[in-house]
Design an enzyme around this catalytic site. Structure first.
Site, mmCIF file in Angstrom:
data_model
loop_
_atom_site.group_PDB
_atom_site.id
_atom_site.type_symbol
_atom_site.label_atom_id
_atom_site.label_comp_id
_atom_site.label_asym_id
_atom_site.label_seq_id
_atom_site.Cartn_x
_atom_site.Cartn_y
_atom_site.Cartn_z
ATOM 1 N N PHE A 96 0.824 -1.119 -0.109
ATOM 2 C CA PHE A 96 -0.100 -0.179 0.085
ATOM 3 C C PHE A 96 0.749 1.380 -0.008
ATOM 4 C CE2 PHE A 96 0.736 -0.792 4.462
ATOM 5 C CZ PHE A 96 0.890 0.651 5.061
ATOM 6 N N CYS A 97 0.250 2.427 -0.483
ATOM 7 C CA CYS A 97 0.544 3.762 -0.516
ATOM 8 C C CYS A 97 -0.041 4.479 0.286
ATOM 9 C CB CYS A 97 1.098 4.265 -1.671
ATOM 10 S SG CYS A 97 -0.155 4.571 -2.860
ATOM 11 N N LEU A 98 0.051 5.761 0.225
ATOM 12 C CA LEU A 98 -0.991 6.503 1.132
ATOM 13 C C LEU A 98 -2.499 6.492 0.978
ATOM 14 C CD1 LEU A 98 -1.079 8.736 3.302
ATOM 15 C CD2 LEU A 98 -0.965 10.628 1.528
ATOM 16 N N TYR A 126 -3.188 3.476 3.023
ATOM 17 C CA TYR A 126 -3.126 3.899 4.145
ATOM 18 C C TYR A 126 -4.242 4.477 4.728
ATOM 19 C CZ TYR A 126 -1.719 6.180 8.685
ATOM 20 O OH TYR A 126 -1.822 6.625 9.762
#
Length: 364
Positions: A96-98, A126
């Site tokens: 995952f990223c933001l 996130y």
């Protein structure tokens, strides 16, 4: 690219301890992530900063182009290599990223291109996971019953809690024992990390009829207990754990002296003894104002004798009168005042074995 999967079963992710590859920049990871998350970023902090400026001034296409320029060649190879090792070690994981956007999509594509592995990404990233956890804290805690374990300082509340699977160890999540002497040798987590750890455990234990928690104040060191948990605890039944002063001295000696000496020494064999001394001196100083000058100076003299005896002779007996005085003269009056306002919620009092038996048989 439809071969690259997205997953959004957030409850299963946390219940099953799915390993998470966090590709956000280190500075973002340090501000908070999730249990079982590991940070192998696609961009360094500096690269992320440069790309952010480019995005604001020239738009997304220019920012993407700059990103590919900054993360290319050997730099790109090194980052993909780290992901490769992670994917091999945790084939059932996810990344995952933001917000589940470009960074996680590009990471997915590079992993697929280099290894032919369709490693799933978290839908919404996130932000979505964090929102899910906060919503779960509200809904899950409202449906569950708490049993609050109270008792004087040093009576063994944490030891009791750790005997039961249906417990939430708030002090464990906070890496702090909840008093002026509660600091550990390692720093406390970020507030977000504390909350995420707490909520994940709450989700895992939602099938229990009752959850045990320790009677805490508004905060544990620098960590604040979430309002929904605090409010639930304040309306819950209380079980009081009793212990003799001799038992409390022994429990406190182990927690605040014996265990801390070992931790400081393990962390820094050369300066461990000095760090232990500074821990005690600093902790006592925190309560100087409440103790008053005369009593503080008396306890400081006792502490210096105890520290000297330990350093020169590896002797711990000097801590006995110091700990007894702190328990009886400082902590007990505060506890008596606090529990006097909660007496109507107390449903049982007993020693360690009695409370243990009561909790095993308790039905709400």
């Amino acid at each position: 690219m439809n071969r690259l999967k997205e997953i959004d079963n957030f409850s299963e992710i946390f219940k099953s301890n799915i390993p998470l590859l966090d590709v956000r920049a280190p500075i973002e990871f340090k501000e908070g992530s999730f249990p079982h998350a590991y940070n192998y970023p696609i961009m360094s902090d500096s690269e992320r900063h440069q790309i952010g400026i480019c995005y604001k001034e020239h738009g997304q296409k220019s920012a993407i182009r700059l990103g590919h320029e900054l993360v290319s060649g050997k730099t790109k190879e090194q980052r993909i290599d780290k992901w490769s090792k992670f994917v091999k070690k945790y084939p059932n994981g996810a990344l995952f990223c933001l917000r589940g956007g470009l960074r996680s999509k590009i990471s997915q594509e590079w992993i697929y291109e280099h290894f032919g592995v369709s490693y799933p990404r978290i839908k919404g990233g996130y932000k979505a996971l964090r929102t899910f956890l906060l919503n779960e804290m509200e809904s899950t805690s409202s449906k569950m019953n708490f049993l609050v374990i109270g008792g004087q300082t040093g009576c063994g509340k944490t030891i009791l809690l750790n005997k039961f699977d249906n417990s939430l160890d708030l002090e464990g999540y906070a890496n702090h024992r909840g008093s002026a002497f509660g600091n550990n040798v390692t720093p406390q987590p970020k507030q977000i990390d504390f909350e995420n750890h707490l909520i994940v455990d709450l989700i895992k234990k939602e099938h229990y009829e009752n959850l045990l928690i320790e009677d805490e104040g508004n905060n544990i060191g620098t960590i604040y207990i979430p309002e929904v948990i605090k409010a639930k605890a304040k309306e819950s039944k209380i079980i009081i754990l009793r212990a003799s002063i001799e038992e409390r001295i022994q429990i406190s000696l182990k927690a605040y002296v014996i265990d801390m000496i070992k931790r400081f020494t393990d962390q820094d064999p050369i300066n461990g003894a000095d760090n232990f001394s500074n821990y005690w001196l600093g902790s006592l100083f925190k309560i100087k104002k409440r103790l008053g000058g005369a009593r503080y100076n008396l306890l400081l003299d006792q502490l210096n004798i105890a520290l000297k005896n330990h350093k020169e002779n590896n002797e711990l007996s000097g801590f006995f009168p110091l700990i007894e005085s702190l328990l009886v003269d400082y902590y007990d009056p505060m506890y008596d005042f606090q529990i006097s306002n909660k007496k109507q919620r107390v449903i049982y009092e007993g020693n360690f074995q009695e409370v243990t038996n009561f909790l095993k048989e308790f039905k709400s």
